[in-house]
Design a protein around this motif. Sequence first.
Motif, PDB file in Angstrom:
ATOM      1  N   LYS A  98       0.187  -1.659  -0.183  1.00  0.00           N
ATOM      2  CA  LYS A  98      -0.270  -0.121  -0.277  1.00  0.00           C
ATOM      3  C   LYS A  98       1.063   1.509   0.327  1.00  0.00           C
ATOM      4  O   LYS A  98       0.489   1.901  -0.487  1.00  0.00           O
ATOM      5  CB  LYS A  98      -1.330   0.151   1.545  1.00  0.00           C
ATOM      6  CG  LYS A  98      -1.932  -0.857   0.802  1.00  0.00           C
ATOM      7  CD  LYS A  98      -2.652  -1.155  -0.361  1.00  0.00           C
ATOM      8  CE  LYS A  98      -4.257  -1.808  -0.031  1.00  0.00           C
ATOM      9  NZ  LYS A  98      -4.957  -1.854  -0.917  1.00  0.00           N
ATOM     10  N   ALA A  99       2.157   1.348   0.660  1.00  0.00           N
ATOM     11  CA  ALA A  99       2.740   2.645   0.672  1.00  0.00           C
ATOM     12  C   ALA A  99       3.284   2.873  -0.682  1.00  0.00           C
ATOM     13  O   ALA A  99       3.547   3.992  -0.736  1.00  0.00           O
ATOM     14  CB  ALA A  99       3.838   2.229   1.102  1.00  0.00           C
ATOM     15  N   ASN A 100       3.887   1.141  -1.059  1.00  0.00           N
ATOM     16  CA  ASN A 100       4.592   1.781  -2.944  1.00  0.00           C
ATOM     17  C   ASN A 100       3.295   2.470  -3.592  1.00  0.00           C
ATOM     18  O   ASN A 100       3.721   3.678  -4.253  1.00  0.00           O
ATOM     19  CB  ASN A 100       4.767  -0.199  -3.186  1.00  0.00           C
ATOM     20  CG  ASN A 100       5.918  -0.104  -2.391  1.00  0.00           C
ATOM     21  OD1 ASN A 100       6.621   0.478  -1.996  1.00  0.00           O
ATOM     22  ND2 ASN A 100       6.944  -1.441  -2.397  1.00  0.00           N
ATOM     23  N   GLN A 101       2.079   1.807  -2.962  1.00  0.00           N
ATOM     24  CA  GLN A 101       1.330   2.419  -4.430  1.00  0.00           C
ATOM     25  C   GLN A 101       0.886   3.857  -4.011  1.00  0.00           C
ATOM     26  O   GLN A 101       0.405   4.545  -4.775  1.00  0.00           O
ATOM     27  CB  GLN A 101      -0.042   1.495  -4.013  1.00  0.00           C
ATOM     28  CG  GLN A 101       0.020   1.038  -4.289  1.00  0.00           C
ATOM     29  CD  GLN A 101      -1.921  -0.519  -4.435  1.00  0.00           C
ATOM     30  OE1 GLN A 101      -2.538  -1.067  -3.212  1.00  0.00           O
ATOM     31  NE2 GLN A 101      -2.037  -1.562  -5.188  1.00  0.00           N
ATOM     32  N   GLN A 102       0.819   4.659  -2.527  1.00  0.00           N
ATOM     33  CA  GLN A 102       0.621   5.738  -2.389  1.00  0.00           C
ATOM     34  C   GLN A 102       2.230   7.150  -2.611  1.00  0.00           C
ATOM     35  O   GLN A 102       1.974   7.612  -1.770  1.00  0.00           O
ATOM     36  CB  GLN A 102       0.117   5.606  -1.314  1.00  0.00           C
ATOM     37  CG  GLN A 102      -1.326   5.449  -1.219  1.00  0.00           C
ATOM     38  CD  GLN A 102      -2.084   4.517   0.424  1.00  0.00           C
ATOM     39  OE1 GLN A 102      -1.012   5.505   1.615  1.00  0.00           O
ATOM     40  NE2 GLN A 102      -2.422   3.750   0.928  1.00  0.00           N
ATOM     41  N   ASN A 103       2.916   5.591  -2.942  1.00  0.00           N
ATOM     42  CA  ASN A 103       3.917   6.275  -3.288  1.00  0.00           C
ATOM     43  C   ASN A 103       5.051   7.351  -1.350  1.00  0.00           C
ATOM     44  O   ASN A 103       5.072   8.534  -1.216  1.00  0.00           O
ATOM     45  CB  ASN A 103       4.338   7.547  -4.202  1.00  0.00           C
ATOM     46  CG  ASN A 103       5.812   8.277  -4.309  1.00  0.00           C
ATOM     47  OD1 ASN A 103       6.850   7.280  -4.668  1.00  0.00           O
ATOM     48  ND2 ASN A 103       5.873   9.565  -5.148  1.00  0.00           N
ATOM     49  N   ALA A 104       4.569   6.668  -0.419  1.00  0.00           N
ATOM     50  CA  ALA A 104       4.766   6.414   1.086  1.00  0.00           C
ATOM     51  C   ALA A 104       5.733   5.935   1.661  1.00  0.00           C
ATOM     52  O   ALA A 104       5.755   5.058   1.182  1.00  0.00           O
ATOM     53  CB  ALA A 104       3.370   6.709   1.584  1.00  0.00           C
TER      54      ALA A 104
END
Length: 253
Positions: A98-104
């Motif tokens: 999820k972090a990768n998807q949100q560039n977080a």
Amino acid sequence: MFDAKSLLDQFMGGQSGGQSGGQYDRRGGAAAQRGGSGDLLSQGKDFLSSQGGGLALGGLAGLMLGSKSGRKIGKKAVTYGGLALVAGLAYKAYQGHKANQQNAPRPQYPQDEPIPLEAPRGTAFDPAQQPGGENQFAVALLTAMISAAKADGHIDREEQDRIFEKIDEAGLDSEAKAFLMDELRSPLDLDKVVASASCPETAAEIYAASRLAIDPDHPAERAYLQMLAARLGLEEGLINEIELAVREAEMAG
């Protein structure tokens, strides 16, 4: 029902002795919406017809001793339990994805304790939240692990006898033995494994448990994991995060 949680701990550790996602579409709907899964399904489509549902001796030996991965992280499985270990790995992978998807920024965990064993509690990753409870979900994970171990070949009668001898030596009760022998004798049934996924979170846990059961260095094992990921509708990024989580856990010992 026998204590599947204890049996799972034995398998993973080598020792003897939330929110609900509703009904999860496991029939290809999720995969159809995710391009990577469709590709994986194509890559693995010939696997089941080519294998004949056998189980290599090495595959079960890996499980009974605590799989190739499990031997390296077996102490954690014994300390916290196999269910918590699988939930933690899947949760970590899901959060990273999820972090990768949100560039977080990706969640960070201590190097010596890379599995967030407490974090999944109360979420859809928590085994206690699963339909049927922890014991039934442990049965699902054991079935997934044994199915993964069936990926690398066929056993003859002599090898089967040696496997059953190993089960006898493990000190399991009669119900646990009956469960294992039934699963070992039955043809590989991917539909049965996939049907245990009630939501995307449990799908990730089933895949993580399957990955822990084997070290996919054989083409049939890789094909099986590809097919499983596609049928579960897992995105490629999540699959990669599960692999990373397993490897980080191995390195931490």
